[in-house]
Write a protein that holds these residues in place. Structure first.
Motif, PDB file in Angstrom:
ATOM      1  N   LEU A   9      -7.392   1.599 -13.559  1.00 33.01           N
ATOM      2  CA  LEU A   9      -8.451   1.378 -12.567  1.00 33.01           C
ATOM      3  C   LEU A   9      -8.285   2.397 -11.457  1.00 33.01           C
ATOM      4  N   ASN A  10      -9.355   3.129 -11.149  1.00 38.09           N
ATOM      5  CA  ASN A  10      -9.361   4.068 -10.021  1.00 38.09           C
ATOM      6  C   ASN A  10      -9.438   3.244  -8.737  1.00 38.09           C
ATOM      7  N   LEU A  11      -8.374   3.294  -7.910  1.00 35.83           N
ATOM      8  CA  LEU A  11      -8.323   2.474  -6.698  1.00 35.83           C
ATOM      9  C   LEU A  11      -9.236   2.980  -5.591  1.00 35.83           C
ATOM     10  N   CYS A  12      -9.590   4.267  -5.602  1.00 36.20           N
ATOM     11  CA  CYS A  12     -10.395   4.805  -4.501  1.00 36.20           C
ATOM     12  C   CYS A  12     -11.846   4.359  -4.643  1.00 36.20           C
ATOM     13  N   ASN A  13     -12.418   3.960  -3.517  1.00 38.71           N
ATOM     14  CA  ASN A  13     -13.847   3.621  -3.536  1.00 38.71           C
ATOM     15  C   ASN A  13     -14.648   4.817  -3.020  1.00 38.71           C
ATOM     16  N   ARG A  14     -15.936   4.666  -2.905  1.00 38.35           N
ATOM     17  CA  ARG A  14     -16.799   5.794  -2.550  1.00 38.35           C
ATOM     18  C   ARG A  14     -16.616   6.240  -1.100  1.00 38.35           C
ATOM     19  N   GLN A  15     -15.954   5.429  -0.255  1.00 38.26           N
ATOM     20  CA  GLN A  15     -15.714   5.837   1.134  1.00 38.26           C
ATOM     21  C   GLN A  15     -14.420   6.640   1.268  1.00 38.26           C
ATOM     22  N   SER A  16     -13.599   6.615   0.214  1.00 39.51           N
ATOM     23  CA  SER A  16     -12.312   7.290   0.284  1.00 39.51           C
ATOM     24  C   SER A  16     -12.505   8.806   0.371  1.00 39.51           C
ATOM     25  N   CYS A  17     -11.715   9.436   1.262  1.00 34.19           N
ATOM     26  CA  CYS A  17     -11.721  10.908   1.410  1.00 34.19           C
ATOM     27  C   CYS A  17     -13.123  11.440   1.697  1.00 34.19           C
ATOM     28  N   SER A  18     -13.867  10.682   2.490  1.00 35.78           N
ATOM     29  CA  SER A  18     -15.247  11.058   2.867  1.00 35.78           C
ATOM     30  C   SER A  18     -16.109  11.285   1.640  1.00 35.78           C
ATOM     31  N   CYS A  29       0.860  -1.179   0.000  1.00 33.14           N
ATOM     32  CA  CYS A  29       0.000   0.000   0.000  1.00 33.14           C
ATOM     33  C   CYS A  29       0.907   1.244   0.000  1.00 33.14           C
ATOM     34  N   PRO A  30       1.416   1.645  -1.176  1.00 32.72           N
ATOM     35  CA  PRO A  30       2.392   2.745  -1.234  1.00 32.72           C
ATOM     36  C   PRO A  30       1.774   4.084  -0.820  1.00 32.72           C
ATOM     37  N   ASP A  31       2.633   4.946  -0.260  1.00 29.12           N
ATOM     38  CA  ASP A  31       2.204   6.290   0.123  1.00 29.12           C
ATOM     39  C   ASP A  31       2.328   7.243  -1.074  1.00 29.12           C
ATOM     40  N   ASP A  32       1.976   8.532  -0.848  1.00 27.11           N
ATOM     41  CA  ASP A  32       1.970   9.534  -1.917  1.00 27.11           C
ATOM     42  C   ASP A  32       3.316   9.600  -2.619  1.00 27.11           C
ATOM     43  N   GLY A  33       3.292   9.640  -3.945  1.00 25.45           N
ATOM     44  CA  GLY A  33       4.499   9.759  -4.742  1.00 25.45           C
ATOM     45  C   GLY A  33       5.258   8.454  -4.883  1.00 25.45           C
ATOM     46  N   MET A  34       4.616   7.329  -4.554  1.00 32.48           N
ATOM     47  CA  MET A  34       5.307   6.042  -4.589  1.00 32.48           C
ATOM     48  C   MET A  34       4.471   5.011  -5.356  1.00 32.48           C
ATOM     49  N   TYR A  35       5.150   3.949  -5.754  1.00 34.96           N
ATOM     50  CA  TYR A  35       4.455   2.871  -6.442  1.00 34.96           C
ATOM     51  C   TYR A  35       5.042   1.527  -5.996  1.00 34.96           C
ATOM     52  N   THR A  36       4.320   0.477  -6.282  1.00 37.69           N
ATOM     53  CA  THR A  36       4.831  -0.889  -6.082  1.00 37.69           C
ATOM     54  C   THR A  36       4.324  -1.756  -7.226  1.00 37.69           C
ATOM     55  N   ILE A  37       4.927  -2.933  -7.355  1.00 37.20           N
ATOM     56  CA  ILE A  37       4.480  -3.928  -8.341  1.00 37.20           C
ATOM     57  C   ILE A  37       3.943  -5.116  -7.539  1.00 37.20           C
ATOM     58  N   ILE A  39      -9.935  13.013  -4.795  1.00 37.03           N
ATOM     59  CA  ILE A  39      -9.494  13.619  -6.056  1.00 37.03           C
ATOM     60  C   ILE A  39      -9.462  12.528  -7.118  1.00 37.03           C
ATOM     61  N   LEU A  40      -9.996  12.840  -8.294  1.00 38.66           N
ATOM     62  CA  LEU A  40     -10.094  11.846  -9.345  1.00 38.66           C
ATOM     63  C   LEU A  40      -8.850  11.878 -10.229  1.00 38.66           C
ATOM     64  N   PRO A  41      -8.341  10.691 -10.603  1.00 39.20           N
ATOM     65  CA  PRO A  41      -7.185  10.658 -11.507  1.00 39.20           C
ATOM     66  C   PRO A  41      -7.530  11.324 -12.840  1.00 39.20           C
ATOM     67  N   ASN A  42      -6.534  12.014 -13.386  1.00 39.31           N
ATOM     68  CA  ASN A  42      -6.690  12.652 -14.687  1.00 39.31           C
ATOM     69  C   ASN A  42      -5.342  12.488 -15.381  1.00 39.31           C
ATOM     70  N   ILE A  43      -5.329  11.773 -16.500  1.00 41.30           N
ATOM     71  CA  ILE A  43      -4.065  11.339 -17.092  1.00 41.30           C
ATOM     72  C   ILE A  43      -3.992  11.788 -18.544  1.00 41.30           C
ATOM     73  N   THR A  44      -2.819  12.251 -18.916  1.00 42.58           N
ATOM     74  CA  THR A  44      -2.572  12.626 -20.309  1.00 42.58           C
ATOM     75  C   THR A  44      -1.669  11.580 -20.954  1.00 42.58           C
ATOM     76  N   PHE A  45      -2.150  11.043 -22.071  1.00 44.22           N
ATOM     77  CA  PHE A  45      -1.343  10.161 -22.910  1.00 44.22           C
ATOM     78  C   PHE A  45      -0.656  11.050 -23.946  1.00 44.22           C
ATOM     79  N   ASP A  52      -5.407   7.854  -6.928  1.00 43.73           N
ATOM     80  CA  ASP A  52      -4.636   6.610  -6.792  1.00 43.73           C
ATOM     81  C   ASP A  52      -5.139   5.612  -7.836  1.00 43.73           C
ATOM     82  N   ILE A  53      -4.194   4.961  -8.566  1.00 44.23           N
ATOM     83  CA  ILE A  53      -4.605   4.128  -9.697  1.00 44.23           C
ATOM     84  C   ILE A  53      -3.836   2.812  -9.727  1.00 44.23           C
ATOM     85  N   ALA A  54      -4.373   1.876 -10.501  1.00 46.96           N
ATOM     86  CA  ALA A  54      -3.668   0.655 -10.889  1.00 46.96           C
ATOM     87  C   ALA A  54      -3.528   0.671 -12.406  1.00 46.96           C
ATOM     88  N   LEU A  55      -2.323   0.311 -12.916  1.00 47.84           N
ATOM     89  CA  LEU A  55      -2.044   0.288 -14.348  1.00 47.84           C
ATOM     90  C   LEU A  55      -1.708  -1.142 -14.775  1.00 47.84           C
TER      91      LEU A  55
END
Length: 634
Positions: free
Chosen positions: A119-128, A49-57, A132-138, A196-199
């Motif tokens: 995949l948006n990892l946050c569910n409806r309980q996240s952040c009350s 469960c990585p913190d802000d600015g981090m990732y894991t595989i 914040i919703l992911p927004n990504i530029t390809f 927070d996302i999964a790729l």
């Protein structure tokens, strides 16, 4: 909450080529390996469960941040233990993922799709409920930084349950260029709670015209089934919509060995492929049509069509079955999904196991089962040979036999071809119908009569062993004349009817096993025991009667005919005795074994002087030696 805008993914609507970039992150145990530093500007951690600015595989997401993230049990690819990239976005924009193609790898005047599953990892309980919703530029750029194409996903919404969606864009290379390009996915969302996302499954590949294929027709099925060892001929049809000056190439992937070009055969047309099987080998056989404008590396391919050759069921062989008449025959086949049994005097049946109650001789024969798999493939017939044998009824000629110890008893049984006697002790052969028994004691023998298949039938015979009479006269006795000795005799054995002593002379009670004997001379008494069933037994006791000796203490060897010799009365009855005489100086003057000739008072033929002499007499009868003195009188 305001309106959420999400742009439509600009993914390829035609057929795709083999990926130039293909990132599914692999598979394995957690955590997965760190990506190369050039692939992302996020920091790698092994924490699931990585913190802000981090990732894991990782191959899963489980109860992160008090359950405000969705839990995932698998990646998008669906591989066993397949990895995905789990990203907790930073407050500042950053590059989630970037990679560069190789120079000359791209084809000119060819459309390429850059896409990923997100995949948006946050569910409806996240952040009350206000994450914040992911927004990504390809973006697709040249190696010099010139932007060739961009695409923005817009805000990726939260969902009630984990939901993968594909996002991407495409662009066309110049007609005269095959330069390398850089693909990027960049975070645009502001900092704060969420984002927070999964790729997974990031691809960059050629996008060609729409290719439709199918068996028999372009709208036909995409899959065909064939059974092992089967033969078939399939025709694959194809249509290509869009594009001009195209080249075509059919490919085959046999048994997962990889795609290879199929050499065209005489009469084969680009939009049709004939595939034949003869004695087919199990496995998957895939076929696709490749379409390109300029070169092999620029092909796009139709979705693969698959011919699955299904293996035949493998039914284990049956060992020969021997069943007793009246019992249950049960034959169980395995290896298939359904079965058809045939056999003697029965209609075909799908029952498995095959059960026939109360079998008779009519059920003897060969039974055949054909197993069919869940794919409809029938195995070669498998046979089971069944023999129904009649029950055995054991019988014996005599259930009770009486013998004396040491004698033999003839046992006899009948009723079947096979016999087994127990116990085997005392038998000359325990596997024949008529063994000879010589038991040491009373024994019950049980015979198991069998015909090799039925439940065995048993009978028993008891061989009673009467013990022979054994007379014991009690051992030899020693006494002196005038004394008495008690004969301590005993008798063992079965069915003893009497006994007697011979002779009865000098016995006080000849009818007793322990009479008292008072003989005057040596005598042998014989005890005879009589058994009603097992004859007689004899035993003897020798009574040794020693005569009483009298030793004179003086004699006068003066040749007057009176007391001239040392006469020791009864010593002659001790033939093994020894007599030794010594003078007062300890010199031996006389010695004899036995006493057949009494001492005359001489030594080496000369008269001994008058005086006292000393003797030692050993009677050799286990009694102490006798010592004393004797006087020679002149």
């Amino acid at each position: 909450m305001g309106l959420i805008f999400q742009s439509y993914a600009q993914t390829c609507q035609g057929s795709l080529g083999d990926p130039v970039i293909n990132e599914d992150f692999g598979a394995g145990t957690n955590p997965g390996f760190q990506l190369p530093f050039t692939y992302t500007n996020y920091n790698y951690v092994q924490n699931g469960c990585p913190d802000d600015g981090m990732y894991t595989i990782s191959n899963n997401v489980n109860n992160c941040f008090n359950g405000t993230w969705h839990s995932l049990n698998q990646d998008h690819t669906g591989n066993p233990n397949g990895y995905m990239m789990i990203v907790n976005a930073s407050y500042a924009p950053g590059i989630f993922y970037t990679q560069q193609t190789t120079a000359g790898q791209l084809c000119p005047n060819t459309t390429y799709e850059f896409a990923a599953w997100i995949l948006n990892l946050c569910n409806r309980q996240s952040c009350s409920g206000s994450s914040i919703l992911p927004n990504i530029t390809f973006s697709i750029e040249t190696t010099g930084g010139t932007i060739l194409k961009t695409y923005n996903t817009g805000d990726i919404p939260v969902t009630n349950s984990p939901q993968w969606n594909q996002y991407g864009t495409f662009f066309t290379t110049p007609a005269n260029s095959s330069q390398a390009v850089i693909v990027k996915m960049t975070n645009n969302a502001p900092g704060g709670c969420g984002n927070d996302i999964a790729l997974d499954d990031i691809t960059f590949r050629a996008c060609g015209p729409i290719i439709q294929t199918g068996f028999s027709s372009t709208t036909g099925p995409l899959n065909q089934q064939l059974c092992e060892h089967g033969s078939a001929l399939y025709t694959i049809k194809a249509t290509v919509q869009g594009g001009s000056n195209l080249s075509y190439q059919w490919q085959e992937n046999k048994l997962g060995t990889g795609w290879i070009d199929i050499s065209p055969t005489a009469g084969q047309v680009p939009d049709s492929l004939n595939v034949g099987f003869l004695n087919a080998v199990p496995g998957d056989y895939q076929y696709r049509l490749g379409v390109s404008i300029s070169s092999v590396g620029c092909r796009s391919y139709s979705p693969p069509l698959t011919i699955t050759v299904n293996p035949l069921p493998v039914v284990p062989a049956f060992s020969p079955q021997i069943v007793c008449q009246g019992n249950v025959l049960q034959l169980t086949a395995s290896g298939g999904a359904s079965y058809v049994w045939t056999g003697p005097n029965m209609q075909p049946t799908t029952q498995n196991p095959l059960i026939i109650n109360n079998v008779t001789a009519a059920n003897t024969g060969t039974y055949t089962v054909v197993a069919t798999s869940n794919k409809g493939c029938a195995a070669p017939p498998v046979q089971a040979v069944v023999t129904v044998v009649p029950k055995v009824t054991a019988s014996i000629s005599n259930s009770a036999i009486t013998i004396c110890a040491g004698q033999q008893a003839q046992l006899s049984a009948s009723g079947g071809p096979y016999y087994k006697w127990t116990p085997s002790a005392g038998l000359n052969n325990d596997t024949i119908p008529n063994p000879v028994a010589t038991p040491l004691q009373t024994t019950t023998y049980t015979v198991d009569v069998s015909n090799g298949g039925c439940d065995d039938s048993t009978k028993s015979v008891t061989v009673t062993v009467n013990q022979n009479p054994v007379a014991n006269a009690g051992g030899n006795k020693i006494l002196f004349e005038g004394q008495s000795a008690k004969l301590d005799a005993s008798i063992t054995g079965d069915n003893i009817t009497g006994f007697y002593w011979t002779p009865t002379t000098f016995l006080d009670d000849p009818s007793s096993l322990t009479p008292t004997a008072t003989p005057t001379d040596d005598i042998t008494y014989t005890l005879t025991a009589v058994s009603q069933t097992c004859g007689i037994s004899t035993s003897s006791a020798f009574v040794r009667v020693y005569k009483k000796i009298t030793i004179p203490n003086a004699f006068s060897p003066n040749s007057d005919g009176i007391n001239d010799k040392w006469n020791i009365e009864a010593l002659i009855t001790y033939p093994a005795s020894s007599v030794m005489v010594y003078n007062r100086y300890g010199q031996q003057v006389y010695q004899s074994t036995g006493y057949a000739k009494p001492w005359d008072g001489t030594y080496n033929g000369s008269l001994l002087p008058q005086g006292t002499y000393y003797y030692i007499i050993d009677l050799k009868d286990e009694r102490p030696k006798i010592a004393g003195w004797v006087v020679i009188v002149r």
